[in-house]
Design a protein around this motif. Structure first.
Motif, PDB file in Angstrom:
ATOM      1  N   SER A   1       0.822  -1.214   0.000  1.00  0.00           N
ATOM      2  CA  SER A   1       0.000   0.000   0.000  1.00  0.00           C
ATOM      3  C   SER A   1       0.852   1.259   0.000  1.00  0.00           C
ATOM      4  N   LEU A   2       0.368   2.267  -0.720  1.00  0.00           N
ATOM      5  CA  LEU A   2       1.088   3.538  -0.826  1.00  0.00           C
ATOM      6  C   LEU A   2       0.265   4.726  -0.336  1.00  0.00           C
ATOM      7  N   ASN A   3      -0.954   4.475   0.110  1.00  0.00           N
ATOM      8  CA  ASN A   3      -1.761   5.528   0.726  1.00  0.00           C
ATOM      9  C   ASN A   3      -2.741   4.881   1.702  1.00  0.00           C
ATOM     10  N   THR A   4      -3.530   5.700   2.383  1.00  0.00           N
ATOM     11  CA  THR A   4      -4.394   5.183   3.440  1.00  0.00           C
ATOM     12  C   THR A   4      -5.495   4.294   2.883  1.00  0.00           C
ATOM     13  N   PHE A   5      -6.034   4.655   1.727  1.00  0.00           N
ATOM     14  CA  PHE A   5      -7.057   3.795   1.124  1.00  0.00           C
ATOM     15  C   PHE A   5      -6.504   2.411   0.836  1.00  0.00           C
ATOM     16  N   GLU A   6      -5.297   2.361   0.281  1.00  0.00           N
ATOM     17  CA  GLU A   6      -4.692   1.064  -0.018  1.00  0.00           C
ATOM     18  C   GLU A   6      -4.355   0.303   1.255  1.00  0.00           C
ATOM     19  N   ASN A   7      -3.960   1.033   2.320  1.00  0.00           N
ATOM     20  CA  ASN A   7      -3.769   0.378   3.620  1.00  0.00           C
ATOM     21  C   ASN A   7      -4.993  -0.455   3.975  1.00  0.00           C
ATOM     22  N   ALA A   8      -6.165   0.165   3.870  1.00  0.00           N
ATOM     23  CA  ALA A   8      -7.408  -0.497   4.265  1.00  0.00           C
ATOM     24  C   ALA A   8      -7.803  -1.592   3.279  1.00  0.00           C
ATOM     25  N   ALA A   9      -7.745  -1.284   1.985  1.00  0.00           N
ATOM     26  CA  ALA A   9      -8.191  -2.247   0.975  1.00  0.00           C
ATOM     27  C   ALA A   9      -7.309  -3.492   0.958  1.00  0.00           C
TER      28      ALA A   9
ATOM     29  N   ILE B   1     -12.092   5.129   6.576  1.00  0.00           N
ATOM     30  CA  ILE B   1     -11.761   4.276   5.429  1.00  0.00           C
ATOM     31  C   ILE B   1     -11.835   2.804   5.811  1.00  0.00           C
ATOM     32  N   PHE B   2     -11.275   2.442   6.957  1.00  0.00           N
ATOM     33  CA  PHE B   2     -11.303   1.043   7.378  1.00  0.00           C
ATOM     34  C   PHE B   2     -12.730   0.572   7.633  1.00  0.00           C
ATOM     35  N   LYS B   3     -13.565   1.421   8.206  1.00  0.00           N
ATOM     36  CA  LYS B   3     -14.965   1.043   8.410  1.00  0.00           C
ATOM     37  C   LYS B   3     -15.681   0.868   7.073  1.00  0.00           C
ATOM     38  N   LYS B   4     -15.332   1.704   6.094  1.00  0.00           N
ATOM     39  CA  LYS B   4     -15.926   1.587   4.765  1.00  0.00           C
ATOM     40  C   LYS B   4     -15.566   0.252   4.125  1.00  0.00           C
ATOM     41  N   GLN B   5     -14.409  -0.290   4.480  1.00  0.00           N
ATOM     42  CA  GLN B   5     -13.967  -1.588   3.964  1.00  0.00           C
ATOM     43  C   GLN B   5     -14.605  -2.752   4.718  1.00  0.00           C
ATOM     44  N   GLY B   6     -15.440  -2.476   5.698  1.00  0.00           N
ATOM     45  CA  GLY B   6     -16.151  -3.528   6.401  1.00  0.00           C
ATOM     46  C   GLY B   6     -15.552  -3.958   7.719  1.00  0.00           C
ATOM     47  N   PHE B   7     -14.501  -3.294   8.163  1.00  0.00           N
ATOM     48  CA  PHE B   7     -13.884  -3.645   9.438  1.00  0.00           C
ATOM     49  C   PHE B   7     -14.693  -3.076  10.607  1.00  0.00           C
TER      50      PHE B   7
ATOM     51  N   GLY C   1      -7.326  15.623   2.592  1.00  0.00           N
ATOM     52  CA  GLY C   1      -7.460  14.199   2.296  1.00  0.00           C
ATOM     53  C   GLY C   1      -8.867  13.696   2.559  1.00  0.00           C
ATOM     54  N   ILE C   2      -9.476  14.146   3.655  1.00  0.00           N
ATOM     55  CA  ILE C   2     -10.847  13.746   3.961  1.00  0.00           C
ATOM     56  C   ILE C   2     -11.788  14.178   2.838  1.00  0.00           C
ATOM     57  N   GLY C   3     -11.601  15.402   2.360  1.00  0.00           N
ATOM     58  CA  GLY C   3     -12.450  15.893   1.280  1.00  0.00           C
ATOM     59  C   GLY C   3     -12.276  15.115  -0.009  1.00  0.00           C
ATOM     60  N   ILE C   4     -11.023  14.864  -0.389  1.00  0.00           N
ATOM     61  CA  ILE C   4     -10.765  14.142  -1.639  1.00  0.00           C
ATOM     62  C   ILE C   4     -11.242  12.700  -1.538  1.00  0.00           C
ATOM     63  N   TYR C   5     -10.969  12.052  -0.414  1.00  0.00           N
ATOM     64  CA  TYR C   5     -11.395  10.661  -0.238  1.00  0.00           C
ATOM     65  C   TYR C   5     -12.926  10.553  -0.246  1.00  0.00           C
ATOM     66  N   TRP C   6     -13.602  11.558   0.306  1.00  0.00           N
ATOM     67  CA  TRP C   6     -15.064  11.563   0.297  1.00  0.00           C
ATOM     68  C   TRP C   6     -15.582  11.683  -1.132  1.00  0.00           C
ATOM     69  N   LEU C   7     -14.959  12.556  -1.913  1.00  0.00           N
ATOM     70  CA  LEU C   7     -15.376  12.719  -3.307  1.00  0.00           C
ATOM     71  C   LEU C   7     -15.151  11.444  -4.121  1.00  0.00           C
ATOM     72  N   LYS C   8     -14.114  10.693  -3.784  1.00  0.00           N
ATOM     73  CA  LYS C   8     -13.817   9.454  -4.499  1.00  0.00           C
ATOM     74  C   LYS C   8     -14.638   8.277  -3.967  1.00  0.00           C
ATOM     75  N   GLY C   9     -15.426   8.507  -2.917  1.00  0.00           N
ATOM     76  CA  GLY C   9     -16.250   7.440  -2.366  1.00  0.00           C
ATOM     77  C   GLY C   9     -15.506   6.466  -1.510  1.00  0.00           C
ATOM     78  N   TRP C  10     -14.352   6.875  -0.972  1.00  0.00           N
ATOM     79  CA  TRP C  10     -13.538   5.965  -0.131  1.00  0.00           C
ATOM     80  C   TRP C  10     -13.902   6.081   1.339  1.00  0.00           C
ATOM     81  N   LEU C  11     -14.717   7.057   1.704  1.00  0.00           N
ATOM     82  CA  LEU C  11     -15.116   7.232   3.105  1.00  0.00           C
ATOM     83  C   LEU C  11     -16.588   6.845   3.280  1.00  0.00           C
TER      84      LEU C  11
END
Length: 264
Positions: free
Chosen positions: A162-170, A199-205, A254-264
């Motif tokens: 992983s290279l960012n927080t989204f990838e950490n979770a995924a 992000i981790f909760k969005k991944q189902g954790f 980051g919160i704003g961008i991740y929200w726009l991308k649907g990662w949150l």
């Protein structure tokens, strides 16, 4: 390219980068539009003064860090997940891996494991390199440190890509899915926790925040008490304040961008 642009473009809107842009604009306009140039210089100065002010910087950091303050009575979980961003690789003249400012993450994760909070320590993080040289992933370096702290290798699991927080979770979700693990203690810096937890909760954790690396921690023996010298110094611009203000701004961006991308 996305990774490169995600690192480059925000630099132009962080206080230091934006102030530099404004000063360049002032230099271009200083002969033809002297009033506009003066305005750009004044705006750059105001931006640096505000963002390097202790009260402003502390307030913005606190708005992120103090959302999850129960760091003592943490429940047990199936795994402890530690996010990267805390280890400098063993390149000469470093005699060993070095801890970055966020190195508390690995220390806290190892401490939670040794306290019996979970039977598995998951270390998540690749390493971004802008050179041709190769090095171990950050997850591997974190494992070396965790082992030195007393965590057995058999109790560790590494996610090195992983290279960012989204990838950490995924990527961690893929890693733990076969083991049926959903309930985790999530370890990262307090300022980073709101974005990481979402992000981790969005991944189902079923993620339980276990923040560390707090920068805003008032003395419990002297709440609200500051000498006049301390108050005077807090009004002066300081590079540390600029650094932490920028880090907090990065999280909100980051919160704003991740929200726009649907990662949150």
């Amino acid at each position: 390219m996305f990774l490169f642009l995600s690192k480059l473009l925000p630099l132009l809107i962080y206080p230091l980068g934006l102030a530099c842009v404004l000063l360049v604009v002032a230099l271009v306009l200083i002969k033809r539009r002297p009033r506009w140039a003066t305005g750009a210089i004044a705006l750059a100065l105001l931006l640096l003064l505000v963002s390097s002010n202790n009260w402003v910087s502390t307030g913005v950091m606190r708005s992120l860090e103090w959302r999850y303050q129960d760091t003592v009575d943490l429940p047990e979980a199936e795994a402890i997940v530690v996010l990267g961003g805390s280890i400098k690789p063993q390149f000469p003249p470093r005699p060993w891996i070095d801890l970055a400012e966020e190195g508390d993450r690995v220390l806290h994760g190892a401490r939670l494991y040794l306290a019996g909070k979970a039977p598995l320590l998951v270390l998540s993080g690749g390493r971004i390199t802008w050179s041709q040289s190769q090095s171990r992933s950050e997850a591997e370096d974190m494992a070396v440190l965790a082992e030195a702290l007393g965590v057995p290798p058999s109790a560790m699991l590494m996610e090195p890509d992983s290279l960012n927080t989204f990838e950490n979770a995924a990527y961690t979700q893929v890693l733990l899915a076969d083991r049926g693990i959903e309930r985790i203690l999530l370890v990262t810096s307090a300022m980073h926790m709101p974005r990481a937890l979402a992000i981790f909760k969005k991944q189902g954790f079923e993620a339980i925040p276990a923040p560390t690396d707090f920068h805003v921690a008032p003395d419990p023996q002297k709440p609200g008490q500051t000498t006049w010298q301390g108050r005077a110094l807090s009004l002066m611009p300081q590079t540390d304040n600029l650094h932490y203000f920028t880090r907090a701004l990065k999280e909100y961006l980051g919160i704003g961008i991740y929200w726009l991308k649907g990662w949150l």
